[in-house]
Design an enzyme around this catalytic site. Structure first.
Site, PDB file in Angstrom:
ATOM      1  N   SER A   1     -38.144  41.857  -1.682  1.00 29.27           N
ATOM      2  CA  SER A   1     -36.969  42.041  -2.513  1.00 29.27           C
ATOM      3  C   SER A   1     -36.665  43.532  -2.627  1.00 29.27           C
ATOM      4  CB  SER A   1     -37.225  41.443  -3.892  1.00 29.27           C
ATOM      5  OG  SER A   1     -37.673  40.116  -3.743  1.00 29.27           O
TER       6      SER A   1
ATOM      7  N   ASP B   1     -36.597  47.118  -3.704  1.00 31.57           N
ATOM      8  CA  ASP B   1     -37.543  48.005  -4.400  1.00 31.57           C
ATOM      9  C   ASP B   1     -38.945  47.426  -4.550  1.00 31.57           C
ATOM     10  OD1 ASP B   1     -35.632  49.958  -4.705  1.00 31.57           O
ATOM     11  OD2 ASP B   1     -34.953  49.198  -6.651  1.00 31.57           O
ATOM     12  N   ASP B   2     -39.312  46.501  -3.714  1.00 34.71           N
ATOM     13  CA  ASP B   2     -40.687  46.011  -3.849  1.00 34.71           C
ATOM     14  C   ASP B   2     -41.629  46.801  -2.960  1.00 34.71           C
ATOM     15  OD1 ASP B   2     -40.189  45.191  -1.346  1.00 34.71           O
ATOM     16  OD2 ASP B   2     -40.249  43.057  -1.755  1.00 34.71           O
TER      17      ASP B   2
ATOM     18  N   MET C   1     -50.046  47.588  -6.429  1.00 30.87           N
ATOM     19  CA  MET C   1     -51.199  47.267  -7.280  1.00 30.87           C
ATOM     20  C   MET C   1     -51.636  48.490  -8.077  1.00 30.87           C
ATOM     21  SD  MET C   1     -52.000  44.048  -7.162  1.00 30.87           S
ATOM     22  CE  MET C   1     -53.632  44.055  -7.933  1.00 30.87           C
TER      23      MET C   1
ATOM     24  N   LYS D   1     -37.504 -27.725  49.000  1.00 34.96           N
ATOM     25  CA  LYS D   1     -37.453 -26.301  48.627  1.00 34.96           C
ATOM     26  C   LYS D   1     -36.631 -26.091  47.362  1.00 34.96           C
ATOM     27  CE  LYS D   1     -35.502 -24.930  52.457  1.00 34.96           C
ATOM     28  NZ  LYS D   1     -35.369 -26.260  53.094  1.00 34.96           N
TER      29      LYS D   1
ATOM     30  N   SER E   1     -34.603 -20.952  56.813  1.00 39.03           N
ATOM     31  CA  SER E   1     -35.068 -19.760  57.529  1.00 39.03           C
ATOM     32  C   SER E   1     -36.139 -20.102  58.550  1.00 39.03           C
ATOM     33  CB  SER E   1     -35.551 -18.694  56.546  1.00 39.03           C
ATOM     34  OG  SER E   1     -36.404 -19.219  55.554  1.00 39.03           O
TER      35      SER E   1
END
Lengths: 301, 615
Positions: free
Chosen positions: B15, B17-18, B150, B457, B525
């Site tokens: 974000s 300015d973090d 921190m 057949k 056939s």
């Protein structure tokens, strides 16, 4: 660069650059590859040969000449021109006026030969994409440059109208007159380039390697008296030093550094231990604050 | 430094300015990639425009453009580079402003791993939720939550723990499977390159170590089925035709069967051509040129995929769209959609719902404003191959281009095809005999019944067909008499015409077997040669010669049609068994003793034999 294991960073960079080169060739009508004889140009040419293997390059090379390059660079250019189609362009206005860095100053010289020369070379030949070897790590304003960078009809770069580039998708649409600058080496760093030159045994101009050269001290750097046109200022004298160049341009404007690095692995070692930025040797960047950003907006590469 | 490094793409999001620029500047500084002249410029700028009272302002190293230096914000995605012994990092620096969701999406699009920054003093912000959502949406699975500044909260563990717990609570609704958290300070460098004594309660890896532990995307995708978008067709001479592209998933070897999409045609990979010689194998992330063993259509925009696990193909799908243009997206407008190397015309037919990127809840939406996200139905003018974005962002992610302004107006993530029937489109374009058979759930066959007139057949063939039909098989009957009324009505009973009669029947039987049917041919056939010809036309193992073996006396005694009588009377010339020979089969697949076996038993036997036939 083929291996079964996880791809190395050089393999990944190579594959990405090849992908970009193929996209540029496929999606533009009349692309051209800028060739400046510098190490990045030689890497780019090497990548282009790979991208279109086993075919020939699908575009010509373009050298925008200033007539003030180092002799070694012209030798390299002629060698490359023997193997590939190459257009050598000299801005006719600059030729007519005899523009040179001594009488006109570095800014006017660069503007006439390079900025204006490139602009005219591209529009006179109708090129709609100029592929170049610029990298994002070279200079702060280039960190936000796109891979496919849109230029207006007047070849100006507007940071506000650049298109977002997601994944490997490049929006190559443009209006008539607009063109692209394409940067396949965007994600390479100077060190990547040298590692790749070493791995692929790519030939570069010998000026990158340390040797005894005739130089003169000026503006905190060493300028090489490469031919008889070199003009000395009052009190300057030519001496012989072991120097090399980190970047190459017009010899009266390219500063050398004292160095013992005589081959590629020496150079890599030197870069890894040195903290001096590559472009520091380029006198043009120091002209005015944010000068590179201004030059880019005007159309400098 | 080692030359063999892994390339990792990192997105940094946070974000306003973090301390993001400071953290990135710090990473660059600690890893020794900021050159001296830039450090000098940094020192100078820190005094002139710095925000740290003249102290080194690392943020100035990364806030590049004049405009943003003046405004003190980052207005676009910037790319930074640093390297450790094992990894080269490309950092996409995404801005934290709410109105710049598009930049964050762009920066996240290629990321292997993300750093999500939270200011320890402020804790979770609305924007943190947005960042988490975008990372989840864009498929960035590896996220390092960096609690910054921190030093400004006295390295207090409880505050850190609370922020991490708050984030984990919202992360439950997101797809962030590999999440790590770390307390850092960009200004003083705590836990960035080395562990900080100030946070002795934190015993995890440093930020650098966490980042080095990430996996590149290509490695994840290597185990997936092959995908390669064809960028161009290389035709340097008459003898070479190769398909150039970069593998986005899977791997490929010579001999592998691949499917070209959307045509669906298959071929085997002949060679993997590169300037460095032919490869035995190429993997996701590599740029290669493939040659195939068959001349099949394949051009720019097609996808070469694993034959047995191809992409889906559709012209309508549902997708999440992130809008980037200042002109809102309205349903019905036409855009150019680009995916892989393919471009199609697209229309958003329906906005299903918007997505609130703070609550992750669906919202009603009739248009999408810039930086808005919505789930939409998309319709194309042609079918394209794709995968779900979830599976492969290269084959599932697209951009939408405004055809009037040419701007990249939006980005999209495909979820699924809307017309399921279109998923088999690739089969529709080249449906082979296997596909015909597969859709009928059976194996084609030609059951060739031969025997004297009156041997039974047709009777037996009819019963076989009824049994097969009852079993759900798809059949067709070619009866000698019936064909002579139509297809073969120009033929008489000369030797030549009889041969031609059988040839036509054999060809028709073959076509129908190719259509996936079980073909029952009931023809006298009489000649072996013609029956052999029919057998050769059929596929291996699909031809069953069924000899209905009735002695002439038995057949003549039945004389259902009264033909023997006519023949004996000389009214019928060339009648088989009377004045024309019958050549009994030497090795029929099935022989039915018509004198000893009832037609029903015969039919049962035939069905049993063909059902048990080996594949």
């Amino acid at each position: 660069m083929a291996s079964e294991a996880r791809l190395t960073h050089l393999q990944t960079l190579e594959a990405e650059s090849i992908h970009i080169l193929r996209e540029a060739a496929a999606e533009t009508q009349r692309p051209v590859m800028l060739y400046s004889m510098g190490k990045d140009s030689n890497v780019l040419l090497h990548l282009a040969k790979k991208a279109f293997f086993p075919g020939a390059l699908p575009f010509p090379l373009l050298h925008v000449d200033t007539t003030w390059k180092f002799r070694d660079m012209y030798a390299m250019r002629d060698k490359v021109a023997a193997a590939h189609e190459m257009i050598v362009y000299r801005n006719p206005d600059a030729v007519a006026k005899g523009v040179n860095p001594f009488d006109h100053g570095s800014e006017a010289h660069t503007n006439a030969w390079k900025t204006e020369g490139l602009r005219r070379a591209l529009s006179e030949n109708g090129f709609d994409a100029a592929i170049g070897g610029a990298r994002r790590d070279e200079e702060k304003s280039r960190a936000k440059e796109r891979i496919f960078s849109l230029r207006s009809e007047h070849q100006r770069w507007d940071p506000k109208t650049q298109r977002p580039e997601l994944w490997s998708l490049y929006n190559t649409r443009k209006r008539a007159g607009e063109s692209f600058r394409v940067f396949p080496l965007s994600n390479w760093t100077e060190l990547d380039v040298w590692h790749y030159i070493e791995a692929e045994k790519i030939e570069v101009v010998p000026l990158y390697f340390s040797a005894e050269r005739k130089v003169v001290a000026r503006s905190g750097t060493w300028l090489m008296a490469d031919d008889e046109r070199m003009r000395l200022e009052k009190g300057e004298k030519i001496e012989t030093r072991r120097v090399r160049f980190r970047t190459l341009g017009c010899y009266p404007l390219s500063g050398a550094v004292e160095s013992e690095a005589a081959n590629v692995s020496d150079i890599i070692r030197e870069i890894e231990s040195s903290r001096a930025s590559e472009r520091q040797g380029r006198l043009i960047d120091a002209d005015t604050p944010s000068s590179m950003e201004k030059k880019k907006q005007e159309g400098y590469f | 430094m080692a030359r063999e490094k892994t390339l990792l793409r990192l997105v940094a999001c946070g974000s306003v300015d973090d301390g993001k620029s400071t953290l990135i500047g710090r990473l660059l500084h600690d890893l020794g990639t900021i050159p001296d002249d830039q450090l000098e410029a940094l020192a100078r700028d820190s005094k002139n425009v710095g925000t740290r009272g003249g102290e080194l302002d690392y943020a100035l190293l990364v806030d590049g453009l004049m405009a943003e230096r003046e405004q003190g914000i980052t207005i676009d995605v910037a790319y930074r580079y640093f390297a450790t012994d094992t990894c080269k990092f490309i950092v996409a620096d995404a801005p934290g402003h709410a109105q710049y969701t598009r930049n964050m999406v762009t920066a996240a699009s290629n990321a292997d791993v993300a750093i999500l920054l939270i200011d320890a003093r402020k804790g979770m912000l609305t924007q943190t939720r947005r960042h988490g959502f975008v990372l989840s949406l864009m498929g960035v699975k590896q996220v390092v939550l960096a609690i910054t500044k921190m030093d400004l909260i006295g390295y207090e563990r409880a505050a850190y723990d609370k922020i991490v717990a708050d984030f984990v609570a919202i992360a439950g609704g997101l797809d962030l499977p590999r999440l790590a958290a770390i307390p850092v300070s960009g200004v003083s460098g705590d836990n960035i390159a080395s562990r900080s004594a100030a946070t002795s309660w934190y015993d995890g890896p440093t930020l650098i170590e966490l980042l080095e532990g990430a996996e590149p995307r290509d490695a994840f995708r290597r185990d997936q089925p092959l995908r390669m978008a064809v960028q161009s067709v290389a035709r340097p001479n008459q003898d070479f035709r190769g398909f150039a592209g970069r593998l986005s998933a899977g791997s490929v070897k010579p001999g592998d069967t691949v499917r070209v999409l959307p045509s669906g045609r298959t071929a085997n990979v002949a060679r993997i051509v590169t300037a460095d010689g032919e490869l035995k194998r190429a993997v996701a992330g590599q740029s290669v040129t493939l040659t195939l063993d068959a001349e099949i259509d394949c051009s720019r925009g097609d996808v070469i995929a694993a034959a047995d696990a191809p992409c889906e193909i559709a012209d309508q799908f549902q997708a999440t769209i992130i809008w980037m243009s200042d002109t809102p997206l309205y349903p019905g407008r036409r855009y150019a959609l680009k995916i892989g190397a393919a471009t199609a015309n697209a229309t958003i037919t329906d906005i299903r719902h918007g997505i609130d990127i703070e609550t992750f809840e669906p919202t009603p939406a009739r248009q999408i404003e810039s930086n808005g996200i919505a789930v939409c139905n998309v319709s194309l003018d042609r079918a394209i191959p794709f995968d779900a974005f979830e599976q492969n962002r290269e084959t599932g992610g697209f951009i939408l281009i405004d055809p009037e302004t040419n701007e990249t107006a939006g980005a999209g993530l495909i979820h699924f095809a809307l017309r399921r029937s279109q998923n088999v489109h690739w089969q529709a374009l080249e449906i082979d005999r296997d596909a015909h058979a597969a859709i009928k759930g059976q194996r084609p066959a030609i059951l060739w019944f031969t025997g004297l007139s009156g041997a039974g057949k047709s009777t037996i063939a009819n019963m076989v067909e009824k049994k097969l039909h009852a079993m759900g098989r798809h059949t067709v009957m070619l009866d000698g008499d019936n064909l002579r009324h139509g297809l073969n009505r120009d033929l008489g009973f000369t030797q030549a015409d009889r041969v031609e009669n059988i040839r036509r029947v054999a060809e028709v039987a073959k076509l129908m077997a190719d259509a996936g049917l079980i073909v029952l041919v009931s023809f006298i056939s009489p000649f072996r040669a013609e029956r052999e010809m029919a057998r050769k036309l059929a596929h291996e193992g699909e031809f069953f010669e069924i000899f209905i073996d009735a002695p002439l006396a038995v057949a003549e005694a039945r004389d259902v049609k009264g033909l023997y009588k006519k023949a004996r009377a000389g009214e019928l010339k060339n009648f088989t068994g009377i004045d024309s020979p019958y050549e009994p089969p030497e090795k029929p697949e099935i022989r039915i003793d018509a004198a000893a076996m009832s037609p029903a038993d015969a039919a049962e036997k035939i069905v049993a034999v063909i059902s048990a036939a080996p594949r």
